[in-house]
Design a protein around this motif. Structure first.
Motif, PDB file in Angstrom:
ATOM      1  N   VAL A  68       0.997  -1.321  -0.428  1.00 18.51           N
ATOM      2  CA  VAL A  68       0.050  -0.031   0.345  1.00 18.51           C
ATOM      3  C   VAL A  68       1.374   1.616  -0.350  1.00 18.51           C
ATOM      4  CG1 VAL A  68      -1.272   1.551   1.562  1.00 18.51           C
ATOM      5  CG2 VAL A  68      -2.246  -1.187   0.787  1.00 18.51           C
ATOM      6  N   LEU A  69       2.083   1.613   0.321  1.00 18.13           N
ATOM      7  CA  LEU A  69       2.460   2.612   0.840  1.00 18.13           C
ATOM      8  C   LEU A  69       3.143   2.588  -0.768  1.00 18.13           C
ATOM      9  CD1 LEU A  69       4.497   2.118   4.207  1.00 18.13           C
ATOM     10  CD2 LEU A  69       2.845   3.678   3.659  1.00 18.13           C
ATOM     11  N   ILE A  70       3.785   1.936  -0.846  1.00 18.57           N
ATOM     12  CA  ILE A  70       4.559   1.736  -2.038  1.00 18.57           C
ATOM     13  C   ILE A  70       3.154   2.298  -3.413  1.00 18.57           C
ATOM     14  CG2 ILE A  70       5.527   0.565  -4.364  1.00 18.57           C
ATOM     15  CD1 ILE A  70       6.186  -1.535  -2.395  1.00 18.57           C
ATOM     16  N   GLU A  71       2.612   1.812  -3.905  1.00 20.61           N
ATOM     17  CA  GLU A  71       1.577   2.069  -4.087  1.00 20.61           C
ATOM     18  C   GLU A  71       1.309   3.986  -4.272  1.00 20.61           C
ATOM     19  OE1 GLU A  71       0.452   1.380  -7.494  1.00 20.61           O
ATOM     20  OE2 GLU A  71       1.798  -0.362  -6.517  1.00 20.61           O
ATOM     21  N   ARG A  72       1.405   4.443  -2.955  1.00 18.91           N
ATOM     22  CA  ARG A  72       0.511   5.716  -2.561  1.00 18.91           C
ATOM     23  C   ARG A  72       2.364   6.768  -2.741  1.00 18.91           C
ATOM     24  NH1 ARG A  72      -0.439   5.465   3.642  1.00 18.91           N
ATOM     25  NH2 ARG A  72      -0.016   7.418   3.542  1.00 18.91           N
ATOM     26  N   ALA A  73       3.306   6.065  -2.621  1.00 17.15           N
ATOM     27  CA  ALA A  73       4.398   6.956  -2.741  1.00 17.15           C
ATOM     28  C   ALA A  73       4.240   6.811  -4.744  1.00 17.15           C
ATOM     29  CB  ALA A  73       5.632   6.142  -2.565  1.00 17.15           C
ATOM     30  N   ARG A  74       4.336   5.736  -5.471  1.00 14.77           N
ATOM     31  CA  ARG A  74       4.515   6.215  -6.842  1.00 14.77           C
ATOM     32  C   ARG A  74       2.918   7.008  -6.958  1.00 14.77           C
ATOM     33  NH1 ARG A  74       4.619  -0.712  -7.846  1.00 14.77           N
ATOM     34  NH2 ARG A  74       7.365  -0.278  -7.843  1.00 14.77           N
ATOM     35  N   THR A  75       2.152   6.779  -6.996  1.00 12.49           N
ATOM     36  CA  THR A  75       0.761   7.410  -6.862  1.00 12.49           C
ATOM     37  C   THR A  75       1.639   9.278  -6.826  1.00 12.49           C
ATOM     38  OG1 THR A  75      -0.371   6.871  -6.650  1.00 12.49           O
ATOM     39  CG2 THR A  75      -1.516   8.696  -6.676  1.00 12.49           C
ATOM     40  N   ALA A  76       2.433   9.934  -5.291  1.00 10.78           N
ATOM     41  CA  ALA A  76       1.813  10.743  -5.314  1.00 10.78           C
ATOM     42  C   ALA A  76       4.203  10.806  -6.115  1.00 10.78           C
ATOM     43  CB  ALA A  76       2.731  10.793  -3.959  1.00 10.78           C
ATOM     44  N   HIS A  77       4.537  10.535  -6.535  1.00 10.70           N
ATOM     45  CA  HIS A  77       5.622  10.443  -6.972  1.00 10.70           C
ATOM     46  C   HIS A  77       6.654  10.475  -6.647  1.00 10.70           C
ATOM     47  CE1 HIS A  77       3.064  11.285 -10.806  1.00 10.70           C
ATOM     48  NE2 HIS A  77       2.522  12.193 -10.180  1.00 10.70           N
ATOM     49  N   VAL A  78       6.475  10.221  -5.308  1.00  9.08           N
ATOM     50  CA  VAL A  78       7.903  10.100  -4.418  1.00  9.08           C
ATOM     51  C   VAL A  78       8.997   8.943  -4.656  1.00  9.08           C
ATOM     52  CG1 VAL A  78       8.393   9.324  -1.972  1.00  9.08           C
ATOM     53  CG2 VAL A  78       6.587  10.889  -2.498  1.00  9.08           C
ATOM     54  N   PRO A  79      10.039   8.732  -4.808  1.00  9.95           N
ATOM     55  CA  PRO A  79      11.194   7.432  -5.343  1.00  9.95           C
ATOM     56  C   PRO A  79      10.787   6.250  -4.109  1.00  9.95           C
ATOM     57  CG  PRO A  79      12.217   9.354  -4.786  1.00  9.95           C
ATOM     58  CD  PRO A  79      10.795  10.099  -4.238  1.00  9.95           C
ATOM     59  N   VAL A  80      10.518   5.169  -5.152  1.00  8.80           N
ATOM     60  CA  VAL A  80      10.967   4.531  -4.126  1.00  8.80           C
ATOM     61  C   VAL A  80      12.167   3.687  -4.517  1.00  8.80           C
ATOM     62  CG1 VAL A  80       9.976   1.847  -3.929  1.00  8.80           C
ATOM     63  CG2 VAL A  80       8.245   3.713  -4.529  1.00  8.80           C
ATOM     64  N   VAL A  81      12.732   2.710  -2.746  1.00  5.72           N
ATOM     65  CA  VAL A  81      14.374   2.950  -2.852  1.00  5.72           C
ATOM     66  C   VAL A  81      14.265   1.255  -2.381  1.00  5.72           C
ATOM     67  CG1 VAL A  81      17.054   3.397  -2.699  1.00  5.72           C
ATOM     68  CG2 VAL A  81      15.527   5.348  -3.302  1.00  5.72           C
ATOM     69  N   TRP A  82      14.578   0.454  -3.032  1.00  8.24           N
ATOM     70  CA  TRP A  82      14.744  -1.092  -3.518  1.00  8.24           C
ATOM     71  C   TRP A  82      16.407  -1.611  -2.763  1.00  8.24           C
ATOM     72  CZ3 TRP A  82       9.998  -3.749  -3.300  1.00  8.24           C
ATOM     73  CH2 TRP A  82       9.019  -3.267  -4.353  1.00  8.24           C
ATOM     74  N   VAL A  83      16.685  -1.598  -1.093  1.00  7.98           N
ATOM     75  CA  VAL A  83      17.488  -2.345  -1.417  1.00  7.98           C
ATOM     76  C   VAL A  83      17.225  -3.742  -0.801  1.00  7.98           C
ATOM     77  CG1 VAL A  83      19.442  -2.829   0.895  1.00  7.98           C
ATOM     78  CG2 VAL A  83      17.708  -0.644   0.512  1.00  7.98           C
ATOM     79  N   GLN A  84      18.530  -4.687  -1.243  1.00 12.70           N
ATOM     80  CA  GLN A  84      18.573  -6.101  -1.684  1.00 12.70           C
ATOM     81  C   GLN A  84      19.814  -6.702  -0.885  1.00 12.70           C
ATOM     82  OE1 GLN A  84      18.331  -7.104  -6.045  1.00 12.70           O
ATOM     83  NE2 GLN A  84      16.870  -9.067  -5.430  1.00 12.70           N
TER      84      GLN A  84
END
Length: 187
Positions: free
Chosen positions: A37-53
């Motif tokens: 849900v947070l990822i979808e909200r961030a994407r909608t708000a044009h906030v970068p999602v940074v993935w750590v692996q």
């Protein structure tokens, strides 16, 4: 307020939500749902999602164990930061990624609470970032056989501990996923 000049943006950081890392994680499905849900909200708000692996001897690059869980996947163009230490800033390009994005505030989710999540939170704060932990969007596995508290106690303690974190000019904090606001942290 971050101490990083000219970095008013916020990023959602998703730490180590990989198959093996969460295979036995406490409240795994609930945490993955909250992060999704947070990822979808961030994407909608044009906030970068940074993935750590994470990669190490147990999480070999390219293996099924190493892959992100099927429920979550980076979108094209989203940064994926490869790490081999608990702190996602150590010997990685995370700082460069965040600098390029103008990010001074991190909203942190992921696994393992008492290892990579907590280490990355500390790494962020000492480097000048504001770092907020999402209380219902991080998890850990049961390590009571090694003397650790139960997973629910680890999560509660980390939420309590991080809620009071501060340093000159920057802050930690804890927030529930429903209350996350992806607005910039200031001018």
């Amino acid at each position: 307020m971050t101490t990083l000049a000219g970095r008013p943006n916020t990023a959602l950081v998703v730490i180590d939500l990989q198959n093996e890392v969460v295979a036995n994680a406490y409240r795994c499905n609930e945490v993955l749902d909250a992060v999704n849900v947070l990822i979808e909200r961030a994407r909608t708000a044009h906030v970068p999602v940074v993935w750590v692996q994470h990669t190490d001897e147990d999480l070999k690059e390219g293996s099924e164990a190493w892959q992100f869980v099927a429920e979550l996947a980076p979108a094209p163009g989203e940064a994926v930061v490869e790490k081999s230490y608990r702190d996602a800033f150590e010997d990685t390009d995370l700082e460069q990624v965040l600098s390029r994005l103008g990010v001074g505030k991190l909203i942190v989710t992921g696994a393992q609470t008492d290892m990579c999540v907590r280490s990355t939170l500390h790494g962020a704060l000492v480097r000048g970032y504001d770092a907020t932990l999402v209380s219902d969007a991080h998890t850990t596995e049961d390590m009571t056989t090694t003397g650790a508290p139960t997973p629910d106690a680890v999560i509660r303690h980390t939420n309590m501990y991080w809620s009071k974190q501060r340093a000159p000019g920057r802050s930690g904090g804890v927030i529930e996923s429903k209350d996350v606001d992806f607005a910039p942290c200031g001018p």
